[in-house]
Write an enzyme that holds these catalytic residues in place. Sequence first.
Site, PDB file in Angstrom:
ATOM      1  N   THR A   1      -0.105   1.845   6.834  1.00 41.98           N
ATOM      2  CA  THR A   1      -0.483   0.802   6.255  1.00 41.98           C
ATOM      3  C   THR A   1       0.140  -0.436   7.091  1.00 41.98           C
ATOM      4  OG1 THR A   1       0.840  -0.439   4.317  1.00 41.98           O
ATOM      5  CG2 THR A   1       2.617   1.963   5.775  1.00 41.98           C
ATOM      6  N   GLY A   2      -1.465  -1.092   6.900  1.00 38.14           N
ATOM      7  CA  GLY A   2      -1.474  -2.115   7.575  1.00 38.14           C
ATOM      8  C   GLY A   2      -2.653  -3.218   7.292  1.00 38.14           C
TER       9      GLY A   2
ATOM     10  N   ARG B   1     -14.958  -5.736   0.125  1.00 39.36           N
ATOM     11  CA  ARG B   1     -14.292  -5.350   1.248  1.00 39.36           C
ATOM     12  C   ARG B   1     -13.418  -3.939   0.803  1.00 39.36           C
ATOM     13  NH1 ARG B   1      -8.958  -4.343   2.279  1.00 39.36           N
ATOM     14  NH2 ARG B   1      -8.307  -4.523   5.143  1.00 39.36           N
TER      15      ARG B   1
ATOM     16  N   THR C   1       1.175  -1.013   0.047  1.00 40.85           N
ATOM     17  CA  THR C   1       0.647  -0.277   0.285  1.00 40.85           C
ATOM     18  C   THR C   1       0.436   0.985   0.653  1.00 40.85           C
ATOM     19  OG1 THR C   1      -2.306  -0.561   1.540  1.00 40.85           O
ATOM     20  CG2 THR C   1      -1.920   1.247   2.239  1.00 40.85           C
TER      21      THR C   1
ATOM     22  N   GLY D   1     -11.075  -1.282   3.344  1.00 37.01           N
ATOM     23  CA  GLY D   1     -10.312  -1.027   4.200  1.00 37.01           C
ATOM     24  C   GLY D   1     -10.398   0.201   4.642  1.00 37.01           C
ATOM     25  N   ASP D   2      -8.901   0.441   5.951  1.00 34.12           N
ATOM     26  CA  ASP D   2      -8.633   1.816   6.232  1.00 34.12           C
ATOM     27  C   ASP D   2      -8.431   3.170   5.457  1.00 34.12           C
ATOM     28  OD1 ASP D   2      -5.804   0.161   5.773  1.00 34.12           O
ATOM     29  OD2 ASP D   2      -5.220   2.020   7.542  1.00 34.12           O
TER      30      ASP D   2
ATOM     31  N   GLY E   1      -5.980  -3.713   7.839  1.00 29.54           N
ATOM     32  CA  GLY E   1      -6.590  -2.309   7.820  1.00 29.54           C
ATOM     33  C   GLY E   1      -8.502  -2.419   9.323  1.00 29.54           C
TER      34      GLY E   1
HETATM   35  N1  ASP Z   1      -3.979  -1.508   4.971  1.00 28.96           N
HETATM   36  C1  ASP Z   1      -4.958  -1.608   3.977  1.00 28.96           C
HETATM   37  C2  ASP Z   1      -6.064  -1.879   4.359  1.00 28.96           C
HETATM   38  O1  ASP Z   1      -5.909  -3.055   4.553  1.00 28.96           O
HETATM   39  C3  ASP Z   1      -3.256  -3.285   3.291  1.00 28.96           C
HETATM   40  C4  ASP Z   1      -1.753  -2.586   3.488  1.00 28.96           C
HETATM   41  O2  ASP Z   1      -2.059  -0.938   4.236  1.00 28.96           O
HETATM   42  O3  ASP Z   1      -1.125  -3.484   3.420  1.00 28.96           O
HETATM   43  O4  ASP Z   1      -6.856  -2.368   2.759  1.00 28.96           O
END
Ligand code: ASP
Length: 338
Positions: free
Chosen positions: A257-258, A234, A206, A236-237, A260
């Site tokens: 990032t991570g 779906r 991301t 995410g954040d 979400g």
């Molecule tokens: N945060 C992103 C999501 O959950 C994914 C990522 O940052 O790797 O969509």
Amino acid sequence: MRAILLSITMVGLVQSISAQEPKMKSESDHQIWAIAIHGGAGGEPSRWSPQKREAREKGLMDALSLGKKRLAEGANALEVVEAVIRRLEDDASFNAGRGSVLTKAGHAELDASLMNGQDLSCGAVAGVRNVKNPISLARRVMNDTPHVLLMGDGAEEFAERSKVELVEPSYFFSRVRLEKRANQTGNVASLPVDKHQSSDEKHFGTVGCVVRDRSGNLAAGTSTGGTSKKLEGRVGDSPIVGAGTYADNRYAAVSGTGIGEEYIRNAVAYDVIARIKYRNDTLADAVSSNLSDRLEEGTGGLIAVSPSGEIVMQHNTPGMSCAAADNSGRFECFFSVP
Ligand code: ASP
């Protein structure tokens, strides 16, 4: 629990700024600019193939150069965030735009948001399948509608009306096409991302950008294909203002990032702001409280910039692709923040 911290403070310029006491801009303030970008958090970068590392490094440095040039010329923070993220969206090494991971059913569904710290205006899109640069569509939502977030079919209809660049769904399938080709030719070394990794090394890619421009404005943006093999629909954040992205000139600009779902549950990006606003925390403490105390180890990372141009980049995963530059000459890229 481990939170890896890098915090560069510009001597004499760190100050706490409240809504009641607007910052007086000095002459030297107009020299200050700072930018941080991330290209995703996750598994141990030392286990990547050299090709993957090289592609990621080139992509980050290229985007950072663009941001540096624009900021040194005096460009506005929001413009820089959009331009830098567009560059990363066009690079198939990252999980955003062209290189997006696919849903369980094999589609690319893209999310993005950006926020202007000057007036808290923001825009976001979720689940778009035919937009080349979702970050630019998010900016159109912000500028041309009374709304903050458009999703799915409505967002795509708006994209058509807005005349942003549309692409065939196959544009996003570069990983699948490359994988097929690699399997046919036996040349797996040509795969740019992820395909060299076992599942415990996931580092999706991301992208995000936070900026402090020479006028003292802050902006943040985040763009992603989401998580690999996610369910259709779906979200995410990354397109959720307050979870994956936030900017307020008085406190900070933040991009995450991570995983979400965890960033949404914990309203992470806004929590960083709230800690500075209500507790007078430093930016570094506000970020590390989230990564050390609120999110479980292995969840992800954050990049942030303060009104004085202090850059903070931390992660509680083994790695995070990130890069930072500022007017003092700093220009560097990391895969794990020291
Ligand atoms: N945060 C992103 C999501 O959950 C994914 C990522 O940052 O790797 O969509």
